[in-house]
Design a protein around this motif. Structure first.
Motif, PDB file in Angstrom:
ATOM      1  N   ALA A  88      42.772  43.923  49.937  1.00  0.00           N
ATOM      2  CA  ALA A  88      41.439  43.421  49.587  1.00  0.00           C
ATOM      3  C   ALA A  88      40.993  42.315  50.546  1.00  0.00           C
ATOM      4  CB  ALA A  88      41.433  42.896  48.154  1.00  0.00           C
ATOM      5  N   ASP A  89      41.602  42.264  51.720  1.00  0.00           N
ATOM      6  CA  ASP A  89      41.257  41.258  52.718  1.00  0.00           C
ATOM      7  C   ASP A  89      39.880  41.584  53.307  1.00  0.00           C
ATOM      8  OD1 ASP A  89      41.049  39.544  54.918  1.00  0.00           O
ATOM      9  OD2 ASP A  89      43.155  39.755  55.461  1.00  0.00           O
ATOM     10  N   ARG A  90      38.923  40.698  53.106  1.00  0.00           N
ATOM     11  CA  ARG A  90      37.582  40.898  53.667  1.00  0.00           C
ATOM     12  C   ARG A  90      37.440  40.265  55.047  1.00  0.00           C
ATOM     13  NH1 ARG A  90      36.146  40.125  48.024  1.00  0.00           N
ATOM     14  NH2 ARG A  90      34.998  41.959  47.264  1.00  0.00           N
ATOM     15  N   MET A  91      38.224  39.227  55.344  1.00  0.00           N
ATOM     16  CA  MET A  91      38.115  38.532  56.627  1.00  0.00           C
ATOM     17  C   MET A  91      38.733  39.348  57.759  1.00  0.00           C
ATOM     18  SD  MET A  91      36.550  35.560  56.188  1.00  0.00           S
ATOM     19  CE  MET A  91      37.129  34.447  57.470  1.00  0.00           C
ATOM     20  N   THR A  92      39.965  39.787  57.568  1.00  0.00           N
ATOM     21  CA  THR A  92      40.634  40.655  58.551  1.00  0.00           C
ATOM     22  C   THR A  92      41.154  41.874  57.784  1.00  0.00           C
ATOM     23  OG1 THR A  92      42.636  39.291  58.285  1.00  0.00           O
ATOM     24  CG2 THR A  92      41.268  38.881  60.223  1.00  0.00           C
ATOM     25  N   PRO A  93      40.290  42.835  57.535  1.00  0.00           N
ATOM     26  CA  PRO A  93      40.657  43.991  56.711  1.00  0.00           C
ATOM     27  C   PRO A  93      41.875  44.737  57.237  1.00  0.00           C
ATOM     28  CG  PRO A  93      38.287  43.922  57.109  1.00  0.00           C
ATOM     29  CD  PRO A  93      38.896  42.884  57.991  1.00  0.00           C
ATOM     30  N   ILE A 146      32.735  31.256  45.934  1.00  0.00           N
ATOM     31  CA  ILE A 146      32.426  31.792  47.263  1.00  0.00           C
ATOM     32  C   ILE A 146      33.695  31.973  48.072  1.00  0.00           C
ATOM     33  CG2 ILE A 146      31.309  31.259  49.471  1.00  0.00           C
ATOM     34  CD1 ILE A 146      29.087  29.877  47.849  1.00  0.00           C
ATOM     35  N   LEU A 147      34.555  30.950  48.067  1.00  0.00           N
ATOM     36  CA  LEU A 147      35.794  31.041  48.834  1.00  0.00           C
ATOM     37  C   LEU A 147      36.677  32.160  48.303  1.00  0.00           C
ATOM     38  CD1 LEU A 147      37.908  28.682  50.660  1.00  0.00           C
ATOM     39  CD2 LEU A 147      39.062  29.668  48.681  1.00  0.00           C
ATOM     40  N   LYS A 148      36.775  32.289  46.987  1.00  0.00           N
ATOM     41  CA  LYS A 148      37.592  33.349  46.410  1.00  0.00           C
ATOM     42  C   LYS A 148      37.061  34.715  46.811  1.00  0.00           C
ATOM     43  CE  LYS A 148      39.394  35.210  42.058  1.00  0.00           C
ATOM     44  NZ  LYS A 148      39.469  35.058  40.595  1.00  0.00           N
ATOM     45  N   TYR A 149      35.758  34.911  46.739  1.00  0.00           N
ATOM     46  CA  TYR A 149      35.181  36.197  47.124  1.00  0.00           C
ATOM     47  C   TYR A 149      35.490  36.521  48.580  1.00  0.00           C
ATOM     48  CZ  TYR A 149      31.884  39.595  48.829  1.00  0.00           C
ATOM     49  OH  TYR A 149      31.345  40.682  49.452  1.00  0.00           O
ATOM     50  N   ALA A 150      35.319  35.535  49.465  1.00  0.00           N
ATOM     51  CA  ALA A 150      35.441  35.783  50.899  1.00  0.00           C
ATOM     52  C   ALA A 150      36.881  35.911  51.365  1.00  0.00           C
ATOM     53  CB  ALA A 150      34.748  34.664  51.679  1.00  0.00           C
ATOM     54  N   THR A 151      37.806  35.181  50.730  1.00  0.00           N
ATOM     55  CA  THR A 151      39.137  35.066  51.330  1.00  0.00           C
ATOM     56  C   THR A 151      40.305  35.428  50.428  1.00  0.00           C
ATOM     57  OG1 THR A 151      39.488  32.728  50.715  1.00  0.00           O
ATOM     58  CG2 THR A 151      38.261  33.168  52.748  1.00  0.00           C
ATOM     59  N   MET A 152      40.077  35.710  49.151  1.00  0.00           N
ATOM     60  CA  MET A 152      41.195  35.937  48.242  1.00  0.00           C
ATOM     61  C   MET A 152      40.962  37.157  47.363  1.00  0.00           C
ATOM     62  SD  MET A 152      42.024  31.948  47.242  1.00  0.00           S
ATOM     63  CE  MET A 152      43.765  32.237  46.910  1.00  0.00           C
ATOM     64  N   GLY A 153      42.042  37.700  46.825  1.00  0.00           N
ATOM     65  CA  GLY A 153      41.939  38.856  45.951  1.00  0.00           C
ATOM     66  C   GLY A 153      41.347  38.489  44.607  1.00  0.00           C
ATOM     67  N   PRO A 154      40.793  39.453  43.897  1.00  0.00           N
ATOM     68  CA  PRO A 154      40.127  39.178  42.612  1.00  0.00           C
ATOM     69  C   PRO A 154      41.067  38.628  41.551  1.00  0.00           C
ATOM     70  CG  PRO A 154      40.354  41.549  42.971  1.00  0.00           C
ATOM     71  CD  PRO A 154      40.707  40.886  44.255  1.00  0.00           C
ATOM     72  N   GLY A 155      42.369  38.873  41.666  1.00  0.00           N
ATOM     73  CA  GLY A 155      43.312  38.377  40.671  1.00  0.00           C
ATOM     74  C   GLY A 155      43.933  37.040  41.004  1.00  0.00           C
ATOM     75  N   SER A 156      43.447  36.362  42.023  1.00  0.00           N
ATOM     76  CA  SER A 156      44.023  35.080  42.433  1.00  0.00           C
ATOM     77  C   SER A 156      43.903  34.044  41.322  1.00  0.00           C
ATOM     78  CB  SER A 156      43.324  34.556  43.688  1.00  0.00           C
ATOM     79  OG  SER A 156      43.506  35.451  44.760  1.00  0.00           O
ATOM     80  N   ALA A 157      44.995  33.335  41.070  1.00  0.00           N
ATOM     81  CA  ALA A 157      45.009  32.320  40.019  1.00  0.00           C
ATOM     82  C   ALA A 157      44.131  31.135  40.402  1.00  0.00           C
ATOM     83  CB  ALA A 157      46.446  31.851  39.782  1.00  0.00           C
ATOM     84  N   PRO A 158      43.529  30.462  39.418  1.00  0.00           N
ATOM     85  CA  PRO A 158      42.650  29.325  39.713  1.00  0.00           C
ATOM     86  C   PRO A 158      43.312  28.254  40.575  1.00  0.00           C
ATOM     87  CG  PRO A 158      42.407  29.977  37.426  1.00  0.00           C
ATOM     88  CD  PRO A 158      43.542  30.789  37.970  1.00  0.00           C
TER      89      PRO A 158
END
Length: 307
Positions: A247-252, A187-199
């Motif tokens: 890919a910023d969803r919070m502050t596009p 959920i946090l990754k979807y809302a705040t980080m890009g799809p390629g963010s490392a674990p």
């Protein structure tokens, strides 16, 4: 040592401060402040965002403290700063002024970097005398000045009243975040980080955000919902650079472009393809480079001229 040192591990663990102190704001709010790096070095002040803490800046602190005096503080109610019933943009500006007064010599210039609510802090303080005294340049990371809920893309719906209503409910939820589970990380990754963010990046951000007290997160969500600092942006007359993930969803990215258009002295805009809202964690080297460039161009020159 921050309590998050035992929560965030590996390369994202916050460095141990050379010195810790408490700054007292105008209304008596007490702010935890950390100073890293050598005395007398060019100063950098880091202001974190909603639901985060000084631990968010671990990569920047670790690198910059080699040859800068890095000042990082916990926003009121966040990290090691006690909660305070007053939550407003003006309170954020008061707090920044208190930190600057407690850590910088009279007339000393610094580069001030802010990530979402931290960037809003810089905007809120823009017209104040102490800000003008100490701000040599600013870096605005993944932030905006108004319409934060209306422009948010966290809820995957077509723009309209329904999306605004649901976004307000999601971001302003009173529900506790609970432990960091696989579902919570997704959920946090979807809302705040890009799809390629490392674990590891996702884990670090999740643990920082989940450590924020529920009541603090809820109280500040309402401030962000109604925030309007458009007029303050036009008062931000110091050199300012802007960084945002596409890919910023919070502050596009629309917010960053509006800032670039409104800033009186914009000295650079960087849009990072595929990156999300957590740019200092997702692109640490880029943010570090931008800060170093601002110090080299605006703070070192001013110090030399003032010598």
């Amino acid at each position: 040592m921050s309590r998050l040192t035992h929560v965030v591990n590996g390369p994202y663990a916050p460095p141990v401060a050379a010195r810790e102190l408490t700054a007292v704001s105008a209304d008596g709010a007490r702010l935890h402040v950390e100073v890293h790096g050598p005395d007398g070095a060019p100063a950098v002040v880091l202001s974190h965002g909603w639901s985060c803490s000084t631990a968010f800046w671990a990569a920047q602190i670790r690198d910059l403290a080699a040859d800068h005096r890095v000042i990082a503080y916990d926003q009121r109610g966040h990290g090691r700063s006690p909660a305070n019933p007053v939550c407003s943009a003006d309170a954020l500006a008061d707090d920044l002024e208190a930190v600057l007064a407690a850590t910088l010599a009279p007339g000393e210039k610094a580069v001030l970097a802010g990530h979402p609510m931290g960037g809003m802090t810089l905007m809120a303080a823009a017209g104040r005398d102490r800000f003008r005294e100490h701000a040599g340049a600013v870096l605005l990371c993944s932030t905006g000045s108004s319409r934060l809920v209306a422009e948010s893309l966290v809820v995957p719906m077509r723009a309209g009243r329904s999306r605004i209503w649901l976004t307000r409910k999601v971001l302003g939820s009173r529900a506790p975040l609970g432990p960091v589970t696989p579902v919570a990380r997704r959920i946090l990754k979807y809302a705040t980080m890009g799809p390629g963010s490392a674990p590891g990046m996702v884990e670090a951000c999740a643990r920082i955000v989940h450590a924020c007290p529920r009541k603090v997160r809820y109280a500040w969500s309402h401030v962000l919902d109604t925030l309007d600092l458009d007029h303050r942006v036009r008062e931000l007359g110091v050199p300012a650079a802007v960084v945002v993930g596409t890919a910023d969803r919070m502050t596009p990215v629309v917010h960053a472009r509006a800032l670039v258009a409104a800033l009186p002295h914009c000295v650079g805009s960087t849009e990072l393809p595929g990156l999300g809202h957590m740019t200092p964690v997702e692109a640490p080297a880029l943010v570090i480079t931008r800060i170093r460039e601002l110090v080299s161009t605006y703070v070192r020159i001013q110090q030399k001229e003032g010598a």
